[in-house]
Design an enzyme around this catalytic site. Structure first.
Site, PDB file in Angstrom:
ATOM      1  N   ASP A 118     -48.780   6.665  -2.293  1.00  9.41           N
ATOM      2  CA  ASP A 118     -48.123   5.923  -1.691  1.00  9.41           C
ATOM      3  C   ASP A 118     -48.864   5.100  -1.937  1.00  9.41           C
ATOM      4  OD1 ASP A 118     -46.439   3.696  -0.798  1.00  9.41           O
ATOM      5  OD2 ASP A 118     -46.308   4.519   1.156  1.00  9.41           O
TER       6      ASP A 118
ATOM      7  N   LYS B   3     -50.326  -5.523  -6.020  1.00 10.00           N
ATOM      8  CA  LYS B   3     -49.541  -4.435  -6.666  1.00 10.00           C
ATOM      9  C   LYS B   3     -48.258  -5.970  -7.169  1.00 10.00           C
ATOM     10  CE  LYS B   3     -46.424  -1.387  -5.181  1.00 10.00           C
ATOM     11  NZ  LYS B   3     -45.797  -0.671  -4.168  1.00 10.00           N
TER      12      LYS B   3
ATOM     13  N   ASP C 132     -36.736   0.305   3.116  1.00  8.56           N
ATOM     14  CA  ASP C 132     -37.864   0.014   3.051  1.00  8.56           C
ATOM     15  C   ASP C 132     -38.700  -1.468   3.283  1.00  8.56           C
ATOM     16  OD1 ASP C 132     -39.979   0.515   2.446  1.00  8.56           O
ATOM     17  OD2 ASP C 132     -39.711   1.675   0.619  1.00  8.56           O
TER      18      ASP C 132
END
Lengths: 180, 520
Positions: B4, B66, B189
């Site tokens: 992850d 990211k 999420d």
């Protein structure tokens, strides 16, 4: 082509045959369901077929032809499911494959989509006046005023000369008036 | 292994004795800051060690990479990042993003690869074996460019990337694996930098994603930023000094903000104390102390919380269901520990969200399950995921045409026919986009394809059938053939922000030569 030792050769051969014949099947045949099958059944069939042909199951298979075949099947199964789970697309598709152009209509194409959009527009009328008169005609019919409805539709057709829906309705009314 | 790769933290898991297990590093840490720090003496630090360098070595310490991965230099997110991060973001070829560390230019995937390589090291230290096969997760709402770039990062780290899967889907897998559930579940999420909602129907062994929606500009970082600005405002009121003009002070505020946020998950009020945050012109150093209550914090972030429910509305609408038709809500991501999130989710769905899964670890565990399933013929779970964004074709006049709708199951393909528009035309060019607008400019460009090698004839005589495929990684492939002759037309892709094969190879050799320093 190395065979996959974990998969029965007959099953692999059958999967490859199915993959080759997909273009001859309609979406209902691909899902193995009746034309009238309820939505829940299509979903169950979709799950069941993915259990059988999900490319992940064959991810490590040495038989590349088999992998290509199941991927092709899985993609077409998904396509069938996506179109048929949408009630409007399903209705359009079901009519298309029952028609004379069946062979060209086995896959829901951009043409089908364009026609479906067109039909939706036709339903209510393409012009502001057409839509207004169509609504007025509907009101007349609810009151049982066939003559009023006939007049409104005739006027509506002046604005939208080739609106099939208007024409069909007008013919129906004329027939009813004639029968009286 | 399953990785992850988060905006703020990264976690790795493998299957051990049939169970997904998070692998800690040798210091027992189970999650690792997604931070890389290049030290003056040439050492490279990764993870929680590197995070400590954000303050002392701000120019050479890269975090939140990211947020930049797979984006164009001119994008909103990159512009925003340039104004807040202390490291140097510069423009590379084809509008790509590069990060300059002293005299060296790094691509974003290359920096993520350093984190991935560290995860591989953690697993190899644990198992004593070489491990290269990995499933890496991405936010469900990531577009093709971002997925490609993540895959490149894996490649650069020397990994064999089996599959890119969506974070909420991985979490659902981890929740439902082997349980035989028949449920409709919602995954909420909220990560460090992104927010996703996915709705799944779990039927025994089948995990069918019905819809997904997201916001790649919303995450826990934004909550920290709110506290940070609040701190800066109160300091300015007290001392008439704007700390935001000082990179060093800003990083200290950011660190304190994250700490305060985490503290508020457990306490009603937290004390914030930052020693020596500012030195005035007389050389006199100031400390900064204040308190923050949960109520004050909740007020600061209320609009962010509301934004998550707009996304929930969208996902429910796409799935054609209402909130009351949901059986179970699973919270994923560290920020979902916040009481404000938990109570708002409960209020929105009128149901208690599930709390017995670890929001930091559940995604990596799901990725490990999927990696195992792909390598094992006895696989018994089936992931039916969807594409989060509509695939579009550029048309004349700045418009686009839909090719594959969002929330369509993958893998899937769609073919389109094109006829030549001019006499003796030799090539056909198409541009592909992803997004939800008919206007070209409001979508993200994925690439430009050019086909040649078909029959050259009068206009309208040649029909080229173009197949658009979205594969199981959510990555778009395009192929074309001349319908009449059946000849496969050749494809070239240009103008994407991604790395060329040569750039990937170059990055691989640089990555191989890089030694991550041991903890002092």
């Amino acid at each position: 082509m190395p065979e996959d030792p974990n998969i029965h050769p007959d099953w692999a051969a059958e999967a490859k045959d199915i993959a080759d014949s997909l273009d001859l099947l309609d979406y209902f045949q691909i899902l193995g369901a009746e034309i009238e099958a309820p939505a829940e059944e299509l979903k169950l069939r979709y799950h069941q077929l993915q259990r059988n042909y999900h490319p992940d199951t064959f991810f490590s298979s040495p038989d590349l032809e088999l992998r290509a075949a199941v991927t092709k099947i899985a993609k077409r199964v998904a396509e069938a499911y996506v179109i048929l789970r949408d009630p409007q697309k399903r209705a359009k598709y079901t009519r298309d494959i029952a028609g004379p152009e069946r062979a060209q209509r086995l896959r829901y194409s951009e043409d089908s989509e364009r026609e479906a959009r067109q039909e939706k527009v036709e339903e209510l009328g393409r012009t502001a006046q057409g839509r207004k008169l169509w609504a007025k005609a509907q009101d007349c019919l609810r009151r049982g005023d066939l003559q009023g409805a006939q007049r409104d539709l005739q006027t509506a057709l002046l604005f939208e000369r080739d609106n099939e829906r208007f024409k069909t309705k007008l013919d129906e009314i004329k027939a009813q008036l004639g029968a009286r | 292994m399953g990785i992850d790769l988060g905006t703020s933290y990264t976690c790795v898991a493998i299957i051990e004795d049939g169970m997904p297990t998070v692998i800690p590093n040798e210091w027992g840490e189970r999650t690792h800051a997604s931070v890389v720090s290049f030290m003056d003496d040439g050492r490279v630090l990764v993870g929680n060690d590197a995070k400590k360098q954000i303050i002392t070595n701000p120019d050479n310490t890269v975090y939140s990479a990211k947020r930049l991965i797979g984006r164009f230099y001119f994008s909103e997110e990159v512009r925003k990042a340039r104004s807040v991060v202390p490291y140097n973001i510069v423009e590379g070829t084809n509008n790509s993003v590069r990060i300059q560390i002293r005299d060296t230019m790094y691509s974003v995937p290359e920096l993520s690869a350093i984190v991935l390589k560290e995860m591989r090291q953690v697993v190899e230290n644990h198992t004593g074996q070489t491990v290269t096969k990995a499933v890496i997760t991405v936010p469900a709402y990531f577009n093709d460019n971002q997925r490609q770039a993540t895959k490149d990062a894996g490649k650069i780290a020397g990994l064999d990337v089996l599959r890119i899967i969506n974070e909420p889907t991985a979490a659902a897998l981890s929740y439902g694996f082997g349980q035989g559930y028949n449920q409709r579940v919602v995954l909420y999420d909220l990560g460090g930098g992104t927010f996703d909602v996915s709705i799944l129907d779990i039927g025994d062994d089948v995990f069918e994603v019905i819809s997904t929606a997201g916001d790649t500009y919303l995450g826990g970082d934004d909550f920290d930023d709110r506290i940070m600005h609040w701190l800066a405002d109160s300091f300015e009121q007290q001392q008439k000094v704007d700390l935001r003009k000082d990179k060093y002070a800003l990083q200290k505020l950011k660190e304190a903000a994250e700490k305060a946020k985490i503290g508020l998950s457990e306490h009603e009020v937290v004390q914030i104390h930052i020693p020596l945050i500012y030195t005035d012109e007389n050389g006199y150093s100031l400390d900064f102390s204040t308190t923050l209550s949960r109520a004050e914090f909740n007020q600061m972030v209320m609009d962010l919380v509301q934004r998550t429910f707009k996304v929930c509305d969208e996902a429910l609408q796409s799935a054609r269901i209402t909130a009351s038709e949901v059986d179970c809500i699973i919270l994923v991501g560290g920020p979902t520990r916040l009481p404000i999130i938990r109570s708002s989710v409960r209020h929105y769905f009128q149901k208690q969200p599930l709390t017995d899964v670890d929001p930091d670890e559940v995604v990596a565990m799901g990725a490990a399950i999927q990696a195992h399933a792909l390598l094992d013929n006895q696989q018994s779970t089936y992931l039916l995921d969807v594409t989060p964004l509509t695939l579009r074709l550029g048309t004349v006049g700045g418009y686009t045409e839909r090719i594959i709708d969002k929330n369509t199951p993958i893998p899937i393909e769609r073919t389109r026919s094109f006829t030549t528009a001019t006499d003796f035309q030799e090539r056909v060019r198409i541009k592909i986009y992803q997004g939800e607008s008919n206007l070209l400019a409001e979508n993200t460009l994925l690439g430009e394809f050019e086909f040649s090698g078909f029959r050259v004839a009068m206009r309208g005589e040649v029909t080229i059938e173009v197949t658009f495929e979205i594969d199981a990684d959510g990555i778009v492939n395009v192929s074309a053939r001349d319908l009449e002759t059946g000849a496969q037309a050749s494809t070239t892709l240009s103008l994407s922000s991604g790395l060329s094969d040569a750039e990937v190879d170059q990055a691989i050799s640089r990555n191989e030569g890089m030694v991550v320093a041991d903890r002092a």
